[in-house]
Design a protein around this motif. Structure first.
Motif, PDB file in Angstrom:
ATOM      1  N   ARG A 314       1.005  -1.147  -0.092  1.00  0.00           N
ATOM      2  CA  ARG A 314      -0.038   0.011  -0.088  1.00  0.00           C
ATOM      3  C   ARG A 314       0.873   1.460  -0.156  1.00  0.00           C
ATOM      4  O   ARG A 314       0.764   2.016  -0.352  1.00  0.00           O
ATOM      5  N   HIS A 360      -2.923  -3.276   5.568  1.00  0.00           N
ATOM      6  CA  HIS A 360      -4.399  -4.104   5.516  1.00  0.00           C
ATOM      7  C   HIS A 360      -4.815  -4.419   6.574  1.00  0.00           C
ATOM      8  O   HIS A 360      -5.423  -4.802   6.561  1.00  0.00           O
ATOM      9  N   HIS A 361      -3.537  -5.347   7.557  1.00  0.00           N
ATOM     10  CA  HIS A 361      -3.917  -5.974   8.423  1.00  0.00           C
ATOM     11  C   HIS A 361      -4.583  -4.929   9.830  1.00  0.00           C
ATOM     12  O   HIS A 361      -4.586  -6.083  10.837  1.00  0.00           O
ATOM     13  N   PRO A 364      -9.767  -3.120  13.274  1.00  0.00           N
ATOM     14  CA  PRO A 364     -10.963  -1.284  12.958  1.00  0.00           C
ATOM     15  C   PRO A 364     -10.710  -1.144  14.134  1.00  0.00           C
ATOM     16  O   PRO A 364     -11.149   0.735  13.871  1.00  0.00           O
ATOM     17  N   GLU A 367      -8.124   1.411  14.034  1.00  0.00           N
ATOM     18  CA  GLU A 367      -7.665   2.516  12.882  1.00  0.00           C
ATOM     19  C   GLU A 367      -8.495   3.517  13.259  1.00  0.00           C
ATOM     20  O   GLU A 367      -8.411   4.725  13.166  1.00  0.00           O
ATOM     21  N   TRP A 384      -6.215   6.395   3.844  1.00  0.00           N
ATOM     22  CA  TRP A 384      -6.219   5.117   2.570  1.00  0.00           C
ATOM     23  C   TRP A 384      -6.493   4.274   3.091  1.00  0.00           C
ATOM     24  O   TRP A 384      -6.092   3.638   4.017  1.00  0.00           O
ATOM     25  N   SER A 385      -7.957   4.129   4.089  1.00  0.00           N
ATOM     26  CA  SER A 385      -8.562   2.996   4.336  1.00  0.00           C
ATOM     27  C   SER A 385      -8.406   1.726   4.314  1.00  0.00           C
ATOM     28  O   SER A 385      -8.645   1.508   2.857  1.00  0.00           O
ATOM     29  N   VAL A 386      -8.134   0.725   5.450  1.00  0.00           N
ATOM     30  CA  VAL A 386      -7.557  -0.612   4.978  1.00  0.00           C
ATOM     31  C   VAL A 386      -9.208  -0.877   4.168  1.00  0.00           C
ATOM     32  O   VAL A 386      -8.498  -1.793   3.443  1.00  0.00           O
ATOM     33  N   GLY A 387     -10.421  -0.482   4.626  1.00  0.00           N
ATOM     34  CA  GLY A 387     -11.629  -1.158   3.915  1.00  0.00           C
ATOM     35  C   GLY A 387     -11.386  -1.019   2.049  1.00  0.00           C
ATOM     36  O   GLY A 387     -12.782  -1.186   1.717  1.00  0.00           O
ATOM     37  N   GLU A 388     -10.210   0.331   2.067  1.00  0.00           N
ATOM     38  CA  GLU A 388     -10.792   0.336   0.694  1.00  0.00           C
ATOM     39  C   GLU A 388      -9.751   0.013  -0.498  1.00  0.00           C
ATOM     40  O   GLU A 388      -8.776   0.018   0.038  1.00  0.00           O
ATOM     41  N   PHE A 389     -10.232  -0.912  -1.382  1.00  0.00           N
ATOM     42  CA  PHE A 389      -8.855  -1.002  -2.177  1.00  0.00           C
ATOM     43  C   PHE A 389      -8.232  -0.386  -3.373  1.00  0.00           C
ATOM     44  O   PHE A 389      -7.051  -0.216  -3.148  1.00  0.00           O
TER      45      PHE A 389
END
Length: 400
Positions: A314, A360-361, A364, A367, A384-389
């Motif tokens: 990322r 990515h790990h 929640p 974050e 850039w949120s973890v949940g956004e690809f």
């Protein structure tokens, strides 16, 4: 970009003044400090000598007092792992000299380190280091940061070679020390290798390493290596590591260290192999045994083709997207991989923008903590949120 301006003993001058070398020579001799006029605070500078050259440098710990457009600007310490260490593990004086307190040994007795450590291999996820001492990977981050190799401007594309990395790292070592003494006396950063200078380079290196040879009845001094890993190959009792620009010097790791090394670095090594032009930098303590070295502790740091550090896929995506932007890469130092620190500070927006790219790990709840801390920071935050690809749209350049 406008040229920086300074004041020295009542006279204002530009960074490209025709008589700049004379002004700096006089300031160095009289030990007076120019002031940078980039902000109303007029932060102090100092004059440093590197060989035959004299350069203006910011005073330690004052980078955030400069304007973001100033070449000497640095992010506020709290955006990275530096804030945890300033004044504790990293102590600078008003002459630009820095003393580091280290949590790894620089000498051994009877084949064992004087100061015990939990592991011979240091990693970003290590929890052994404390704010009062700098870990091995944190040491590499300090060197990279202080050498300003974390900074980027589009005009530098294609102009950063190993010669520049070598020059800047060795310059940092000249004004840095630890309890064991000057860093310049133990830090081996290989200069650019040229086949026609092979013998001269080997003589210079042997002369430098001579004082690291063990002496009967005395603690064994350890050297500190910063170099790019080129390859690894099996040896009779473990493994041989080859480093770029050191084709004629052997470094060995025993089987135990190899197992630890593989566990903590394999993912980073494969990531570097998959990225065009990337490098895997290593920092290691080592002891000399005649004409070869034994690695005692080692840590690695992936960097881009332009020597910008990154932690994961990322972050490399972000750094690539910023190729045409001005920014500073923030480093974690002793902090864990899930610590809520900025990845990058964009310096071409007004005010600068702190960019956060959690791994990515990340859980929640962690974050959520990061978002709260980022919202309270000195600069606007982009996350850039973890949940956004897909990576969100980046802040626009301020062209005003």
């Amino acid at each position: 970009m406008s040229v920086s301006r300074y004041r020295l003993t009542g006279r204002e001058f530009a960074g490209d003044a025709p008589d700049l070398s004379g002004l700096l020579a006089a300031a160095h001799e009289k030990k007076v400090r120019p002031r940078c006029l980039c902000t109303a605070a007029e932060p102090e500078m100092y004059v440093a000598r590197f060989g035959d050259d004299l350069l203006l440098k910011r005073m330690p710990g004052t980078g955030h007092l400069h304007d973001p457009s100033c070449p000497t600007f640095d992010p506020p310490p709290e955006l990275s792992g530096l804030g945890q260490l300033n004044g504790k593990a990293i102590v600078s004086d008003h002459e630009g000299a820095t003393v580091l307190k280290l949590d790894f040994p620089l000498s051994m007795r009877s084949g064992r380190a004087v100061t015990p450590t939990d592991s011979k291999v240091a990693a970003a996820t290590s929890a052994t280091a404390t704010p009062n001492k700098l870990g091995l990977l944190g040491m590499l981050h300090y060197l990279w940061d202080t050498a300003e190799l974390t900074k980027w401007r589009p005009s530098w594309a294609g102009k950063r070679g190993w010669w520049l990395v070598y020059r800047e790292l060795t310059a940092v070592a000249e004004r840095t020390s630890s309890k064991a003494g000057p860093l310049s006396s133990i830090l081996l950063v290989p200069p650019q290798f040229h086949p026609d200078r092979k013998e001269a380079l080997a003589r210079d290196r042997d002369r430098f390493l001579h004082h690291l040879q063990p002496a009967k009845g005395k603690p064994v001094p350890l050297g500190l290596l910063v170099a790019e890993i080129k390859s690894q190959e099996p040896s009779q009792y473990g493994r041989r590591l080859r480093f770029k620009h050191l084709p004629d010097m052997a470094f060995f790791m025993d089987d135990d260290l190899c197992r630890r090394f593989d566990k903590l670095t394999t993912t980073k090594a494969r990531m570097v192999e998959a990225i065009d032009g990337a490098h895997l930098m290593a920092i290691a303590t080592f002891s000399m045994r005649g004409n070869y070295a034994e690695i005692r502790e080692i840590a690695v740091m992936p960097v881009t083709a332009d020597w910008i550090p990154f932690d994961d896929e990322r972050e490399i995506t972000l750094v690539k997207a910023l190729a045409d932007r001005n920014f500073v890469k923030c480093l974690r130092y002793n902090l864990r991989a899930d610590a809520p620190v900025a990845s990058v500070l964009l310096t071409d927006t007004t005010p600068p923008t702190a960019l956060y790219v959690p791994p990515h790990h990340l859980a929640p709840e962690a974050e959520a903590d990061l978002r709260e801390i980022a919202a309270e920071g000195a600069y606007p935050a982009w996350i850039w949120s973890v949940g956004e690809f897909e990576m969100p749209e980046l802040p626009m350049i301020d062209r005003g």
